[in-house]
Design a protein around this motif. Structure first.
Motif, short mmCIF file in Angstrom:
data_model
loop_
_atom_site.label_atom_id
_atom_site.label_comp_id
_atom_site.label_asym_id
_atom_site.label_seq_id
_atom_site.Cartn_x
_atom_site.Cartn_y
_atom_site.Cartn_z
N PRO A 121 4.74 -4.66 -3.62
CA PRO A 121 3.46 -4.52 -4.31
C PRO A 121 3.68 -4.17 -5.79
CG PRO A 121 3.77 -2.73 -2.74
CD PRO A 121 4.93 -3.65 -2.59
N LEU A 122 2.80 -4.67 -6.64
CA LEU A 122 2.88 -4.37 -8.07
C LEU A 122 2.35 -2.97 -8.40
CD1 LEU A 122 1.49 -7.73 -9.55
CD2 LEU A 122 3.88 -7.03 -9.35
N TRP A 123 1.40 -2.49 -7.59
CA TRP A 123 0.75 -1.22 -7.91
C TRP A 123 1.74 -0.06 -7.98
CZ3 TRP A 123 1.36 2.55 -4.31
CH2 TRP A 123 1.55 2.17 -2.98
N GLN A 124 2.86 -0.17 -7.29
CA GLN A 124 3.84 0.92 -7.31
C GLN A 124 4.46 1.10 -8.69
OE1 GLN A 124 6.32 -0.47 -4.08
NE2 GLN A 124 5.30 0.89 -2.64
N GLU A 125 4.52 0.02 -9.48
CA GLU A 125 5.14 0.07 -10.80
C GLU A 125 4.15 -0.13 -11.94
OE1 GLU A 125 8.40 0.74 -11.23
OE2 GLU A 125 8.62 0.92 -9.06
N ASN A 126 2.94 -0.60 -11.63
CA ASN A 126 1.98 -0.93 -12.67
C ASN A 126 0.80 0.04 -12.64
OD1 ASN A 126 -0.06 -2.10 -14.30
ND2 ASN A 126 0.79 -4.14 -13.98
N PRO A 127 0.71 0.92 -13.64
CA PRO A 127 -0.36 1.93 -13.64
C PRO A 127 -1.75 1.35 -13.89
CG PRO A 127 0.83 2.01 -15.71
CD PRO A 127 1.57 1.03 -14.82
N HIS A 128 -1.84 0.08 -14.27
CA HIS A 128 -3.14 -0.53 -14.56
C HIS A 128 -3.78 -1.15 -13.31
CE1 HIS A 128 -2.19 0.29 -18.67
NE2 HIS A 128 -1.10 -0.44 -18.58
N VAL A 129 -3.04 -1.24 -12.22
CA VAL A 129 -3.60 -1.72 -10.96
C VAL A 129 -4.44 -0.59 -10.37
CG1 VAL A 129 -3.12 -2.53 -8.62
CG2 VAL A 129 -1.73 -3.36 -10.53
N VAL A 130 -5.74 -0.85 -10.19
CA VAL A 130 -6.66 0.19 -9.72
C VAL A 130 -7.16 -0.07 -8.30
CG1 VAL A 130 -7.37 0.80 -12.06
CG2 VAL A 130 -8.68 -0.91 -10.78
N ALA A 131 -6.85 -1.24 -7.74
CA ALA A 131 -7.23 -1.57 -6.37
C ALA A 131 -6.35 -2.71 -5.89
CB ALA A 131 -8.70 -1.97 -6.29
N VAL A 132 -6.28 -2.86 -4.57
CA VAL A 132 -5.48 -3.92 -3.97
C VAL A 132 -6.37 -4.75 -3.07
CG1 VAL A 132 -3.50 -4.45 -2.50
CG2 VAL A 132 -3.42 -2.45 -4.03
N ALA A 133 -6.33 -6.07 -3.27
CA ALA A 133 -7.03 -7.00 -2.39
C ALA A 133 -5.99 -7.63 -1.48
CB ALA A 133 -7.75 -8.08 -3.21
N ALA A 134 -6.17 -7.47 -0.19
CA ALA A 134 -5.18 -7.97 0.77
C ALA A 134 -5.88 -8.59 1.96
CB ALA A 134 -4.27 -6.82 1.22
N ASP A 135 -5.10 -9.40 2.68
CA ASP A 135 -5.64 -10.07 3.86
C ASP A 135 -5.28 -9.35 5.15
OD1 ASP A 135 -2.97 -10.70 3.63
OD2 ASP A 135 -3.22 -12.86 3.84
N VAL A 136 -4.56 -8.23 5.03
CA VAL A 136 -4.20 -7.39 6.18
C VAL A 136 -4.30 -5.92 5.76
CG1 VAL A 136 -2.65 -9.13 7.19
CG2 VAL A 136 -1.73 -7.43 5.60
N PRO A 137 -4.42 -5.00 6.70
CA PRO A 137 -4.44 -3.58 6.34
C PRO A 137 -3.12 -3.17 5.68
CG PRO A 137 -5.19 -3.90 8.59
CD PRO A 137 -4.64 -5.21 8.13
N LEU A 138 -3.22 -2.32 4.67
CA LEU A 138 -2.04 -1.84 3.95
C LEU A 138 -2.08 -0.34 3.82
CD1 LEU A 138 -1.94 -4.23 0.85
CD2 LEU A 138 -0.52 -4.38 2.87
N ASP A 139 -0.91 0.25 3.60
CA ASP A 139 -0.82 1.67 3.30
C ASP A 139 -0.70 1.79 1.78
OD1 ASP A 139 -0.55 4.39 3.47
OD2 ASP A 139 1.60 4.31 3.93
#
Length: 166
Positions: A121-139
């Protein structure tokens, strides 16, 4: 003007998601523009066409128009790539600008993440990601949005933007 990024690895479905978000914003009476950053060169023109010949002859800009649309092609000719801020100033006024690419730009982003692609996932390294859109449940510590429900993503972007107006 709301400026919001759609981020993700190549092949994750960013373009498809943007294509589904635009009608959702339009249905709410909002005009939408899109800025797409291409990592590789591209050309909308074709060899032999007048506009192509004008650029090949050295024109810095060629503006083509018809009764349906117009396009302005600008050749950089060795000049640095314009910044996102510079490109935002070029756009006609609108309500929402969706940005595909510009991963490091300091604008809020929804990450399109599909674990089946095997990419982190990008959110772990990118502080500008504020939400995640996914097709399966994620942690994830970030809000998780259903990738196949674009209206919920549109509403998230509008709500987030209204809470974070500058």
């Amino acid at each position: 003007m709301i400026v919001f990024g759609i981020a993700g690895w190549s092949g994750s479905g960013k373009t498809t998601l943007i294509e589904k978000l635009i009608p959702g914003f339009n249905a709410r009476g909002l005009s939408v523009s899109v800025i797409k950053h291409a990592h590789h060169g591209f050309d909308l023109d074709k060899p032999g066409k007048d506009s192509y010949r004008h650029r090949e002859a050295g024109a810095s800009q060629v503006l083509m128009l018809s009764n349906d649309r117009w396009v302005l092609m600008h050749e950089l000719r060795g000049a640095p790539e314009p910044t996102l801020e510079e490109q935002l100033r070029v756009l006609s006024p609108c309500d929402v600008v969706l940005i595909e690419g510009f991963k490091a730009a300091p604008v809020p982003k929804v990450e399109v993440h599909r674990p089946a692609h095997g990419k982190p996932p990008l959110w772990q390294e990118n502080p500008h990601v504020v939400a995640v859109a996914a097709d399966v449940p994620l942690d994830s510590p970030l809000p998780l949005l259903p990738l196949n429900e674009p209206d919920k993503i549109v509403q998230f972007i509008l709500d987030y933007s209204s809470r974070h107006e500058s």
